[in-house]
Write a protein that holds these residues in place. Structure first.
Motif: not given
Length: 349
Positions: A222-225, A239-254
């Motif tokens: 999951l990333a912001t543009a 929150d939604q993907f984690t609750d659904a059992g997905w393996e979740v990573e997040m990034t806020f790239p510049d």
């Protein structure tokens, strides 16, 4: 360069940050506040310091950031200023980057008129408009407790997670964006209000995902543009993907490169890139199209399904085809189920 030397080199470039609050010795007029801000901007610029100053109900809150010696010089002057008293340092630390780049001093004052939210829910069914205006007011006031209580009350009335997202949180973000576009609130007001919605979003409880999704253990990045400062949609999805059992990573790239590097490192089954949920970002479409095109060349065991979101897509001003994505979500509601379907379909070819 050894790891310890590299770390020391990076830390040598860190900046000093100081935040304090105080009480005004007398109530300043709007003209006096503008004069104070003008003087502070000139002084801050001379030593490379940036920051923000808030004034509300007789109290100041200020953050200073920049070279440690510059911050200390400004702080020494501020601490002696007779226009305020009861000075309390709230935070004093080093940081790797500035929060207020480009702002010698950003001034926000509640002496100016409060945001007019009378038309903030325009286009929303009347039964919902009152909820959106109320949520927008709580968000602008920074009242996360009231927002959480509001969501909890709606849940008790039978609202599902999809309804809270689709009918309350997302429309409220757009209403806040409209208030900013109408100059009824500042950029800082908007940023803080969206942060309040983001915090309130954690109170949303999602329906149990189908067992087929949970057992699949799909992964998503999951990333912001690149460069997008608003991260509400990305946080809601986490929150939604984690609750659904997905393996979740997040990034806020510049940058595009930063996002592609993360994609190469993780090689997820799906990628979601979010624009602002409050504002249209038409100027971001070209960059978004480039990111998605280059993401297709990142090697992976399976094709990566790419989804995009944000107000520009929610209101159908742009489509998935516009940027070469596989899917454009008009809402965060139900995104984990829809993305699972797309991942499954991609593996059948």
């Amino acid at each position: 360069m050894a790891r310890t030397e590299k770390l020391q080199s990076e830390q040598d470039n860190w900046i000093g940050c100081l935040t304090y609050q105080s009480t005004a010795t007398s109530k300043p007029s709007a003209a006096e506040l503008r004069s104070l801000a003008h003087q502070a901007r000139t002084r801050n610029r001379s030593v490379g310091v940036t920051g923000m100053l808030l004034f509300e109900e007789g109290r100041f809150l200020q953050t200073l950031e920049g070279p440690p010696e510059g911050v200390e010089a400004i702080w020494s002057s501020v601490a002696r200023d007779q226009r305020h008293s009861e000075i309390e340092v709230l935070s004093r630390h080093m940081a790797p980057a500035r929060l207020f780049t480009g702002w010698d001093l950003f001034l926000s004052s509640k002496l100016s008129h409060a945001p007019d939210l009378a038309d903030a829910a325009a286009g929303i069914p009347p039964a919902m408009a009152k909820h959106v205006r109320k949520a927008a007011r709580h968000a602008l006031d920074g009242d996360d407790i009231a927002l959480n209580a509001m969501i909890a009350a709606l849940a008790e009335q039978g609202w599902t997670s999809a309804a809270v997202l689709n009918l309350l949180i997302e429309p409220t973000a757009r209403a806040l964006g409209d208030a900013w576009l109408a100059d009824d609130c500042s950029e800082l007001d908007l940023t803080i209000a969206l942060s309040m919605l983001q915090l309130a979003g954690h109170a949303v409880r999602y329906e149990t995902a189908p067992q087929a999704i949970r057992s699949s253990r799909y992964s998503i990045l999951l990333a912001t543009a690149p460069g997008e400062p608003h991260m509400l949609g990305t946080a809601l999805l986490a929150d939604q993907f984690t609750d659904a059992g997905w393996e979740v990573e997040m990034t806020f790239p510049d940058s595009e490169e930063a996002l592609l590097n993360q994609l190469r490192a993780q090689r997820p089954d799906a990628l979601d890139i979010g624009l602002s949920d409050a504002l249209f970002r038409q100027q971001s479409l070209i960059g978004l199209r480039s990111v998605i095109e280059h993401s297709r060349s990142v090697p992976a065991n399976h094709p990566t399904v790419v989804s995009v979101g944000g107000r520009l897509f929610a209101e159908a001003a742009a489509t998935a085809a516009t940027v070469g994505a596989d899917h454009a979500r008009t809402t965060a509601a139900g995104a984990s189920v829809r993305m699972a379907e797309l991942v499954r379909q991609s593996r059948q070819f």
